[in-house]
Write a protein that holds these residues in place. Structure first.
Motif, PDB file in Angstrom:
ATOM      1  N   ARG A  35      -6.646  37.810  -4.047  1.00  0.00           N
ATOM      2  CA  ARG A  35      -5.521  38.386  -3.303  1.00  0.00           C
ATOM      3  C   ARG A  35      -5.248  39.819  -3.764  1.00  0.00           C
ATOM      4  O   ARG A  35      -5.059  40.722  -2.941  1.00  0.00           O
ATOM      5  CB  ARG A  35      -4.263  37.529  -3.496  1.00  0.00           C
ATOM      6  N   LEU A  36      -5.271  40.029  -5.072  1.00  0.00           N
ATOM      7  CA  LEU A  36      -5.028  41.370  -5.609  1.00  0.00           C
ATOM      8  C   LEU A  36      -6.152  42.336  -5.239  1.00  0.00           C
ATOM      9  O   LEU A  36      -5.889  43.514  -4.949  1.00  0.00           O
ATOM     10  CB  LEU A  36      -4.848  41.303  -7.125  1.00  0.00           C
ATOM     11  N   LEU A  37      -7.379  41.875  -5.245  1.00  0.00           N
ATOM     12  CA  LEU A  37      -8.491  42.732  -4.823  1.00  0.00           C
ATOM     13  C   LEU A  37      -8.353  43.128  -3.361  1.00  0.00           C
ATOM     14  O   LEU A  37      -8.584  44.287  -2.993  1.00  0.00           O
ATOM     15  CB  LEU A  37      -9.830  42.024  -5.058  1.00  0.00           C
ATOM     16  N   ASP A  38      -7.974  42.176  -2.519  1.00  0.00           N
ATOM     17  CA  ASP A  38      -7.758  42.477  -1.096  1.00  0.00           C
ATOM     18  C   ASP A  38      -6.636  43.497  -0.924  1.00  0.00           C
ATOM     19  O   ASP A  38      -6.755  44.441  -0.132  1.00  0.00           O
ATOM     20  CB  ASP A  38      -7.421  41.206  -0.315  1.00  0.00           C
ATOM     21  N   GLU A  39      -5.547  43.312  -1.666  1.00  0.00           N
ATOM     22  CA  GLU A  39      -4.429  44.248  -1.579  1.00  0.00           C
ATOM     23  C   GLU A  39      -4.837  45.628  -2.069  1.00  0.00           C
ATOM     24  O   GLU A  39      -4.490  46.648  -1.457  1.00  0.00           O
ATOM     25  CB  GLU A  39      -3.247  43.724  -2.384  1.00  0.00           C
ATOM     26  N   ASN A  40      -5.588  45.674  -3.148  1.00  0.00           N
ATOM     27  CA  ASN A  40      -6.071  46.943  -3.686  1.00  0.00           C
ATOM     28  C   ASN A  40      -6.938  47.660  -2.654  1.00  0.00           C
ATOM     29  O   ASN A  40      -6.791  48.867  -2.435  1.00  0.00           O
ATOM     30  CB  ASN A  40      -6.860  46.684  -4.976  1.00  0.00           C
ATOM     31  N   TYR A  41      -7.833  46.920  -1.999  1.00  0.00           N
ATOM     32  CA  TYR A  41      -8.699  47.510  -0.977  1.00  0.00           C
ATOM     33  C   TYR A  41      -7.855  48.076   0.174  1.00  0.00           C
ATOM     34  O   TYR A  41      -8.076  49.198   0.636  1.00  0.00           O
ATOM     35  CB  TYR A  41      -9.682  46.456  -0.455  1.00  0.00           C
ATOM     36  N   ARG A  42      -6.873  47.282   0.622  1.00  0.00           N
ATOM     37  CA  ARG A  42      -6.005  47.721   1.724  1.00  0.00           C
ATOM     38  C   ARG A  42      -5.238  48.989   1.343  1.00  0.00           C
ATOM     39  O   ARG A  42      -5.163  49.946   2.126  1.00  0.00           O
ATOM     40  CB  ARG A  42      -5.028  46.595   2.081  1.00  0.00           C
ATOM     41  N   LEU A  43      -4.705  49.037   0.130  1.00  0.00           N
ATOM     42  CA  LEU A  43      -3.970  50.222  -0.308  1.00  0.00           C
ATOM     43  C   LEU A  43      -4.878  51.437  -0.442  1.00  0.00           C
ATOM     44  O   LEU A  43      -4.474  52.560  -0.117  1.00  0.00           O
ATOM     45  CB  LEU A  43      -3.256  49.929  -1.636  1.00  0.00           C
ATOM     46  N   ARG A  44      -6.105  51.227  -0.894  1.00  0.00           N
ATOM     47  CA  ARG A  44      -7.054  52.351  -0.984  1.00  0.00           C
ATOM     48  C   ARG A  44      -7.394  52.892   0.404  1.00  0.00           C
ATOM     49  O   ARG A  44      -7.523  54.097   0.591  1.00  0.00           O
ATOM     50  CB  ARG A  44      -8.330  51.928  -1.703  1.00  0.00           C
ATOM     51  N   GLN A  45      -7.523  51.969   1.364  1.00  0.00           N
ATOM     52  CA  GLN A  45      -7.798  52.389   2.741  1.00  0.00           C
ATOM     53  C   GLN A  45      -6.613  53.203   3.285  1.00  0.00           C
ATOM     54  O   GLN A  45      -6.808  54.231   3.933  1.00  0.00           O
ATOM     55  CB  GLN A  45      -8.053  51.177   3.641  1.00  0.00           C
ATOM     56  N   GLN A  46      -5.396  52.734   3.026  1.00  0.00           N
ATOM     57  CA  GLN A  46      -4.210  53.470   3.477  1.00  0.00           C
ATOM     58  C   GLN A  46      -4.149  54.844   2.824  1.00  0.00           C
ATOM     59  O   GLN A  46      -3.859  55.844   3.481  1.00  0.00           O
ATOM     60  CB  GLN A  46      -2.940  52.690   3.152  1.00  0.00           C
TER      61      GLN A  46
END
Length: 58
Positions: A35-46
């Motif tokens: 879950r944290l990796l997915d959130e990290n990826y999403r934030l990096r994309q943003q």
């Protein structure tokens, strides 16, 4: 059953319970990590979209 076998059976039961608990805890930690990796990826994309947008305006 003699006392030695009873003690061994209790210890085996305790070990199984501890093992199950560790497996469940490990699975929960793995899920949280994903879950944290997915959130990290999403934030990096943003962040990339925001930074990219700033650079395009210059």
């Amino acid at each position: 059953m003699d006392p030695w076998h009873e003690a061994l059976a209790r210890q085996l039961g305790d070990t199984r319970a501890s093992s199950r608990e560790l497996v469940l805890r490990s699975r929960a930690l793995i899920e949280e990590n994903h879950r944290l990796l997915d959130e990290n990826y999403r934030l990096r994309q943003q962040r990339a979209a925001i930074v990219g947008g700033d650079e395009a305006r210059r």
